[in-house]
Enzyme design. Structure first.
Site, mmCIF file in Angstrom:
data_model
loop_
_atom_site.group_PDB
_atom_site.id
_atom_site.type_symbol
_atom_site.label_atom_id
_atom_site.label_comp_id
_atom_site.label_asym_id
_atom_site.label_seq_id
_atom_site.Cartn_x
_atom_site.Cartn_y
_atom_site.Cartn_z
ATOM 1 N N SER A 225 0.485 -0.935 0.059
ATOM 2 C CA SER A 225 0.221 -0.263 0.160
ATOM 3 C C SER A 225 0.561 1.418 0.322
ATOM 4 C CB SER A 225 -1.322 0.027 1.469
ATOM 5 O OG SER A 225 -0.417 -0.127 2.802
ATOM 6 N N CYS A 280 -3.903 -4.822 -7.808
ATOM 7 C CA CYS A 280 -3.793 -3.165 -7.638
ATOM 8 C C CYS A 280 -3.844 -3.263 -9.215
ATOM 9 C CB CYS A 280 -1.531 -3.353 -7.638
ATOM 10 S SG CYS A 280 -0.608 -4.211 -8.727
ATOM 11 N N GLU A 382 -8.108 3.765 -2.435
ATOM 12 C CA GLU A 382 -8.624 2.996 -3.295
ATOM 13 C C GLU A 382 -9.357 1.793 -2.422
ATOM 14 O OE1 GLU A 382 -4.474 0.279 -2.321
ATOM 15 O OE2 GLU A 382 -4.692 -0.702 -4.309
#
Ligand code: NAD
Length: 498
Positions: A225, A280, A382
């Site tokens: 992250s 991702c 996200e």
């Protein structure tokens, strides 16, 4: 319950540190424990890698490549077992797990080209009787810290290349699904890798901090992250280490009015809901240019979202498994609540999904929001779950402005039949990986992978040609062998060919 050990100097080691449960996300039950390294265990791994380095750095690249050839064969031979382990701890479907493994194997194939990759550059007669060459030399002990969402592929982005470049590697995989990563590392030992060249040490922040602080660890590759990427980049570079830190993402797909809608919908389904959105490169925003294409998209995609086959990832033939942890599930549901509260139109709601026989699993169904606007948290953040947001804009330029204004710049794509629009998009978009009618433009192993903006910290992308650069130090050598019996007087002007 079995304890997943570290792999240090070719041996399974449990250490005396803490441990943490590893869950099966489909059932919600803790299935294994993983050892979490303390400082002493990490010191042991670093010492083992350091001791293995002098011999490994001098092993001919062709010998190193031969180990990778055998490794590739073993990975293919054990594909089913690896996919099963991934699915049991991550939750993704076995077919998706096989896909990730195959993309990882691509990187092993690339590493098999070590003698070619490390050839260096040579010039004869750069001056009178002077030859010059650039050598690519290993860095030493390097480390990789990897995320839960690709427990096979992302480590394979790193250590095969680092190792064929002559380095020794310490891998700190995600503590949430470490079994497949360890199993794969043991296959590399079986392929003939000398002890200590690859060590696997499980752990959490304490283990990562030990790697950052260790003077003998010369480079860090991180994937995870953005907040942790930023932390590792700043702490690592502060200590003089070479760092590449790949972070989070918010990937947009632009739908132009002339898009082939049926194919675009199929592409969006796979890219938004595959792996439960825990990629991702997942598409989490569909930017529709005009209301007409937006309305048509909603009409076509809603029945497909409602028809998603969801269940335990280890069952064959499903579209989607559960999220990785209870915390991930609760976070995704929290974002859906926030989207509703902030005024987006919830078209398909996955919050109440219950999978029969797996009532305690971490499931969230496919979710669709329409009329999402840029200030909503479902747009800015996200989510890392099966949630697709539709944003409606009036033009390609507005779509591109939206994407360029977002803090992340990992992947994006455009669906269109218009070459001019596609070309403008590729030229001007502020994103590192771009697809034209390709929803998940993950570069093949012989190109490099990396986002822009807050999706990557560092100068070089992962794997491929950039990976070779990252895992080597260039040394430029200039060598003169004077002609026999010649003698040259001292020169005090700076040497040149002038
Ligand atoms: P994460 O950041 O929570 O964990 C990644 C790694 O960092 C793990 O090994 C973890 O143990 C370690 N870690 C966790 N907290 C830490 C801390 N406080 N200090 C030091 N280390 C710590 O990420 P995740 O949840 O495992 O993976 C999902 C994230 O990874 C998403 O944001 C996703 O976009 C990103 N990701 C990015 C890419 C890419 O190529 N850009 C690829 C895959 C995943």
């Amino acid at each position: 319950m079995s304890l997943i050990p570290h792999l240090i100097n070719g041996e399974r080691v449990t250490g005396t540190g803490r441990s943490a449960p590893v869950f099966n996300p489909s059932t919600g039950a803790a299935s294994r424990e993983v050892a979490l390294a303390d400082q002493a265990t990490m010191d042991q791994a670093i010492a083992s890698a350091k001791a293995a380095f002098p011999a490994w750095r001098n092993a001919p690249p062709a010998k190193r490549a031969q180990v990778m050839f055998r490794f590739k064969q073993l990975l293919e031979q054990h594909e089913d077992k690896i996919a099963q382990l991934i699915s049991e701890e991550h939750g993704k479907t076995v077919e998706d797990a096989v896909g990730e493994l195959k993309r990882g194997i691509e990187n092993v194939e690339y590493a098999c080209g070590a003698p070619e990759l490390l050839k260096g550059e040579y010039n004869r007669n750069v001056g009178p009787n002077i030859d010059a060459w650039s050598d690519f030399q290993p860095i030493g002990v390097v480390a990789g810290i990897t995320p839960f969402n690709f427990p096979a592929m992302v480590p394979l982005w790193m250590y095969p290349l680092a190792i064929v470049c002559g380095n020794c590697f310490i891998l700190k995989p995600s503590e949430r699904d470490p079994s497949s990563t360890l199993y794969i590392a043991e296959l590399l030992l079986e392929a003939g890798l000398p002890k200590g060249v690859l060590n696997v040490v499980h752990g959490d922040k304490q283990a990562v901090d030990a790697l950052i602080a260790a003077p003998d660890v010369k480079a860090l590759s991180f994937v995870g992250s953005t907040p942790i990427a930023e932390y590792i980049y700043s702490e690592g570079t502060k200590r003089g280490k070479r760092v590449q830190a790949l972070g989070g993402a918010k990937n947009h797909a632009v739908l132009m009015p002339d898009a082939d809608l049926d194919n675009a919908v199929s592409a969006l389904m796979g890219a938004a809901y595959g792996s439960c959105g825990e990629r991702c490169m997942a598409i989490s925003v569909a930017v529709c240019v005009g209301d007409q294409i937006a309305d048509a998209l909603v009409e076509k995609i809603v029945p497909q979202i409602k028809a998603l086959k969801i269940g335990a990832g280890t069952t064959c033939g499903l579209d989607m498994g559960p999220l990785v942890t209870a915390a991930a599930r609760d976070k995704v549901k929290g974002y859906i609540d926030a989207g509703v509260a902030q005024g987006a139109s919830l078209v398909v709601d996955g919050r109440d999904l219950v999978v029969a026989g797996h009532e305690e699993g971490y499931f969230v169904g496919g979710t669709l929001f329409d009329k999402v606007t840029p200030e909503m948290t479902i747009y800015t953040d996200e989510i890392f779950g099966p949630v697709l947001c539709i944003v409606r804009v009036g033009s390609l330029e507005a779509a591109m402005q939206l994407i360029n204004d977002h803090e992340y710049g990992n992947g994006t794509c455009i669906f269109t039949r218009d070459g001019e629009a596609a070309r403008l998009f590729c030229d001007e978009i502020e994103v590192g990986m771009v697809g034209v009618n390709v929803p998940l433009p993950v570069p093949v192993a012989y190109h490099s992978f990396g986002g822009w903006k807050r999706s990557l910290f560092g100068d070089l992308h992962a794997y491929g040609p950039d990976g070779v650069r990252f895992y080597t130090r260039r040394k430029a050598i200039t060598q003169r062998w004077p002609a026999r019996k010649s003698h040259e007087a001292a020169q005090f002007a700076f040497p040149s060919n002038g």
